[in-house]
Design a protein around this motif. Structure first.
Motif, PDB file in Angstrom:
ATOM      1  N   ARG A  69       0.812  -1.210   0.000  1.00  9.99           N
ATOM      2  CA  ARG A  69       0.000   0.000   0.000  1.00  9.99           C
ATOM      3  C   ARG A  69       0.848   1.263   0.000  1.00  9.99           C
ATOM      4  O   ARG A  69       0.309   2.363  -0.102  1.00  9.99           O
ATOM      5  N   CYS A 128      -4.958   3.355  -5.889  1.00  3.90           N
ATOM      6  CA  CYS A 128      -5.225   2.059  -5.273  1.00  3.90           C
ATOM      7  C   CYS A 128      -6.727   1.833  -5.167  1.00  3.90           C
ATOM      8  O   CYS A 128      -7.475   2.752  -4.847  1.00  3.90           O
ATOM      9  N   ASP A 185      -9.656  -1.127  -3.692  1.00  2.08           N
ATOM     10  CA  ASP A 185     -10.000  -2.350  -2.967  1.00  2.08           C
ATOM     11  C   ASP A 185     -11.390  -2.816  -3.375  1.00  2.08           C
ATOM     12  O   ASP A 185     -12.220  -2.023  -3.807  1.00  2.08           O
ATOM     13  N   CYS A 229     -10.135  -4.451   4.182  1.00  4.05           N
ATOM     14  CA  CYS A 229      -9.451  -5.711   3.903  1.00  4.05           C
ATOM     15  C   CYS A 229      -7.948  -5.494   4.011  1.00  4.05           C
ATOM     16  O   CYS A 229      -7.437  -4.404   3.797  1.00  4.05           O
ATOM     17  N   SER A 278      -4.992  -6.070   2.355  1.00  4.02           N
ATOM     18  CA  SER A 278      -4.475  -6.492   1.055  1.00  4.02           C
ATOM     19  C   SER A 278      -2.997  -6.826   1.093  1.00  4.02           C
ATOM     20  O   SER A 278      -2.512  -7.595   0.273  1.00  4.02           O
ATOM     21  N   CYS A 317      -9.411 -10.005   0.144  1.00  4.14           N
ATOM     22  CA  CYS A 317     -10.251  -9.363  -0.869  1.00  4.14           C
ATOM     23  C   CYS A 317      -9.352  -8.967  -2.023  1.00  4.14           C
ATOM     24  O   CYS A 317      -8.137  -9.111  -1.961  1.00  4.14           O
ATOM     25  N   PHE A 344      -7.362  -6.493  -4.356  1.00  6.97           N
ATOM     26  CA  PHE A 344      -6.669  -5.220  -4.213  1.00  6.97           C
ATOM     27  C   PHE A 344      -5.840  -4.996  -5.461  1.00  6.97           C
ATOM     28  O   PHE A 344      -5.227  -5.926  -6.003  1.00  6.97           O
ATOM     29  N   THR A 385     -13.063   2.618  -0.187  1.00 10.98           N
ATOM     30  CA  THR A 385     -13.669   1.358  -0.555  1.00 10.98           C
ATOM     31  C   THR A 385     -15.100   1.286  -0.060  1.00 10.98           C
ATOM     32  O   THR A 385     -15.537   2.061   0.772  1.00 10.98           O
TER      33      THR A 385
END
Length: 257
Positions: A41, A50, A52, A57, A59, A65, A67, A213
């Motif tokens: 990230r 980015c 999601d 989550c 990532s 999830c 990503f 998200t």
């Protein structure tokens, strides 16, 4: 004579094999030994966009999830921009995770990282036509994949990305994340493309386009929270406001009695 016959036979085999590998020239895999997929990230909202699938989550570790991160490394009009993409999520055998780039008009480009089994990583490019995946040969370079348990990770570079056919470079896409099944005669993805996450159109050249998200759907709404709404109709009054308005209007009439 035997040597000449052997040479002719080998040449025939090569010619026969050539059609089988045709169409893969648009893909080139990273060939650096020991190179690992780097999913992080770091830089989200600063150097990269980015996205999601769901809220909260993890990532970077769990892969619970989908990503994806997208970073523009250079832009050259009219050819477009070089786009570095990383992606990860959970996938079982013969499943894939995918990212789609949907322009305001035109074809959605889809990049698919598949898991054939516990060790074999597959990569495909597709277009979306009428909601269905169609074969495509979008040039993709430096492809790298990793499978750890149920987690699949991949990173790759797409040169000459442009959301428009004009000479001016445009990087405005809605980003789509999806899962699906591998199948078909050659193990490739087939059937409809069903994104589980689609963002609003984002300028991928602007890292601040990183979007918040969406929460996972629930069966019951929290009783203490209500979303604000707007309406083009006439304003409404609460009972207390209506009572106050009636009092103001009736007061002069009472004075004349």
């Amino acid at each position: 004579m035997a040597l000449n016959n052997l040479f002719v036979l080998v040449s025939m085999v090569i010619v026969c094999l050539a059609p089988a590998v045709h169409g893969n020239g648009h893909l080139s895999f990273a060939n650096i030994s020991g190179l690992q997929v780097n999913i992080t990230r770091a830089g989200c909202g600063v150097t990269r966009v980015c996205v999601d699938q769901l809220m909260n989550c993890n990532s970077s570790m769990e892969g619970s999830c989908l990503f994806a991160s997208l970073e523009v490394t250079s832009t050259t009009a009219p050819n477009g921009s070089v786009l570095d993409i990383t992606m990860q999520g959970t996938a079982m055998a013969n499943e894939y995770i995918a990212i789609g780039l949907k322009p305001n008009t035109g074809t959605t480009m889809v990049f698919i990282c598949g898991r054939q089994n516990e060790t074999i990583f597959r990569f495909f490019t597709r277009d979306v036509n009428g909601g269905m995946l169609q074969p495509s040969e979008t040039i993709t370079q430096q492809i790298l994949g990793n499978i750890t348990g149920d987690l699949i990770q991949c990173q790759f570079t797409v040169p000459s990305v442009n959301a428009t056919q004009t000479r001016s470079a445009d990087l405005t896409f809605a980003v789509q994340l999806a899962r699906g099944a591998l199948g078909g005669p050659n193990g490739g993805p087939t059937g409809p493309f069903n994104p589980s996450r689609t963002t609003e159109p984002l300028n991928l050249a602007d890292p601040s386009s990183t979007v918040s998200t969406t929460a996972a759907p629930t069966t019951m709404a929290a009783p203490t929270t209500m979303a604000a709404t707007t309406s083009s109709g006439p304003p409404s009054f609460t009972p207390s406001a209506s009572l106050l308005l009636w009092s103001v209007l009736a007061f002069p009439a009472l004075l004349r009695m």
